[in-house]
Write an enzyme that holds these catalytic residues in place. Structure first.
Site, short mmCIF file in Angstrom:
data_model
loop_
_atom_site.label_atom_id
_atom_site.label_comp_id
_atom_site.label_asym_id
_atom_site.label_seq_id
_atom_site.Cartn_x
_atom_site.Cartn_y
_atom_site.Cartn_z
CG ASP A 13 -1.72 -1.27 1.36
OD1 ASP A 13 -2.25 -1.73 0.34
OD2 ASP A 13 -1.76 -1.81 2.47
CE LYS A 16 3.02 -2.55 -4.48
NZ LYS A 16 2.74 -2.30 -3.06
N GLY A 40 -4.07 -4.76 -4.39
CA GLY A 40 -5.09 -3.77 -4.77
C GLY A 40 -4.39 -2.55 -5.30
CG HIS A 41 -1.62 -2.36 -7.77
ND1 HIS A 41 -0.68 -2.96 -8.57
CD2 HIS A 41 -1.20 -2.56 -6.51
CE1 HIS A 41 0.26 -3.50 -7.80
NE2 HIS A 41 -0.05 -3.28 -6.56
CD GLN A 224 0.87 -9.04 -2.30
OE1 GLN A 224 1.68 -9.70 -2.92
NE2 GLN A 224 -0.35 -8.85 -2.73
#
Ligand code: IMP
Length: 429
Positions: A13, A16, A40-41, A224
């Protein structure tokens, strides 16, 4: 160097999504090499927000090839659902722009269930996983009983492979008091989804070899963060893959020397989702304030992230282990207006000073941070696009971070907008 690896330099988080999107505009090929749909991007392009979990970020841009490498664990149902969701947002996805490694491991429904059953049974010992089946799928991969993408194309060999994996899982399920998985039902489910996944199947190493020979720019998109690495992270409170830069090579099939520049992404403070040690965690009003200002809620699970000061010991260690060439420091603006900003410069454990994260779980839980206090700045850094636009104290803060982590800050992100970025060194050059 024409290729770039992007890795999280904390516990994930780090922002990225924006950096990868920013770089993917100039890349030809974007490759995921580890993790799965636990990532989660968030990408903000114009007035559209895209939330990606499994697909490489290049997929939302025309004329980019996105590759899901062999190091990724792929839930075929999640893959198909994510493709559908993006198509509804107007993104064109086909074999022309998406390929999936034939030797990638599949996440099955039984992995997801096992992940959740284990977490439920763990009581206070929970890892706080995303519940997506990531860990159990990687276990089956190294246990040599996984079902892989290319197995979907071979109905004649799928049966014996399912028997093998179920021998293991049904024994586990009996132990957990759960009903056994039906072989025929699982085969039917896989056969039904196969037709939607197989069109993307390809040979990852060959694709990358050809791209390299054609002089294409390849971007390796880590998910991650390095502190969640199964070897180098805060074990056992980690994810089940290697998240450090070296995994870009093994997780996609490109030679170790060819992955290129390593860009580590770190926030100007620290966050963590899920359980595990966090030496600089702030369980007070300051932690709350950082969380609110940084909108620190998980993209995948919606969980509130734990927040704390920047830990230079951890980022320095990560920079060494991943061979980071430059750090992209994100969310500096979240620290605007703090009278005093603290940076962790070491730890104490039983009266002894440490300059690295100890490997022992109990030592990790008991280390106390040593802080250096830093005078804050009252002006806003939000949206700054030039080094000269930053308040002098903010520049000093960045310079001190560089010194402590022994790595240059080569990119600064000052808001979620892609243009609000200060570039000191182009990683693609
Ligand atoms: P798993 O990857 O679902 O097995 O979860 C293991 C640990 O990694 C948990 O602490 C999760 O919160 C954390 N984790 C997994 N994916 C991400 C991510 O994309 N960002 C931040 N933390 C993550």
């Amino acid at each position: 160097m024409t290729n770039v690896v992007v890795v999280g330099a904390q516990w994930g988080d780090e922002g990225k999504g924006k950096i990868v999107d920013w770089l993917s505009e100039r890349a030809d090929v974007v490759v995921r090499f580890q993790g799965g749909h636990n990532a989660g991007h968030t990408l903000v392009i114009g007035d559209k927000t895209y939330k990606l979990s499994l697909l490489p970020s290049g997929v939302v841009r025309p004329d980019k090839l996105s590759v899901i490498g062999n190091g990724v664990v792929v839930d075929p149902w999640a893959l198909v659902a994510e493709i559908e969701r993006l198509r509804k947002q107007g993104v064109a996805i086909s074999r022309d722009n998406l390929r999936l490694a034939e030797n990638a491991t599949l996440i099955l429904p039984l992995h997801r269930e096992l992940d959740q059953l284990r977490e439920d049974a763990a009581g206070t010992e929970k890892i706080g996983t995303t519940g997506r089946g990531i860990g159990p799928a990687y276990e089956d991969k190294v246990g040599r009983r996984a079902i892989r993408v290319q197995d979907l194309a071979s109905p004649q060999t799928l049966g014996p492979k399912i028997d093998r994996i179920l021998t293991h899982h049904n024994a586990l399920r009996r132990g957990l008091g759960q009903p056994e998985i039906s072989r025929d039902k699982l085969i039917a489910e896989l056969t039904a989804i196969a037709g939607e996944v197989l069109p993307y199947m390809d040979v990852s190493w060959e694709l990358l070899d050809a791209a390299r020979k054609d002089g294409k720019r390849i971007l390796f998109e880590g998910a991650q963060g390095a502190l969640l690495d199964v070897d180098h992270g805060t074990y056992p409170f980690v994810t089940s893959s290697n998240t450090v830069a070296a995994q870009a090579s093994t997780g996609s099939g490109i030679g170790a020397r060819l992955t290129g520049y390593v860009l580590g992404i770190a926030k100007a403070y620290t966050t963590r989702v899920g359980a595990g040690p966090f030496p600089t965690e702030l369980s007070d009003a300051i932690g709350e304030k950082i969380g609110e200002r940084g909108r620190e809620f998980g993209t995948v699970t919606g969980r509130k992230r734990r927040c704390g000061w920047f830990d230079s010991v951890l980022v320095r260690q990560v920079a060494k282990v991943s061979g980071v060439d430059g750090i992209a420091l994100t969310k500096l603006d979240v620290l605007d207006g703090f009278e005093t900003i603290r940076i962790c410069v070491g730890y104490t454990l039983d009266g002894e000073r440490l300059s690295r994260l100890p490997a022992s779980t109990s030592a990790q839980a008991n280390i106390m941070p040593i802080y250096e206090d830093f005078e804050g700045w009252s002006q806003s850094t939000q949206g700054a696009r030039r080094w000269a636009d930053l308040p002098a104290q903010a520049v000093k803060y960045v310079r001190r971070v560089e010194e402590l982590i022994e790595c240059p800050v080569t990119l600064l992100s000052t808001s979620p907008e892609r243009e609000d970025t200060i570039l000191m060194k182009d990683p693609f050059v």
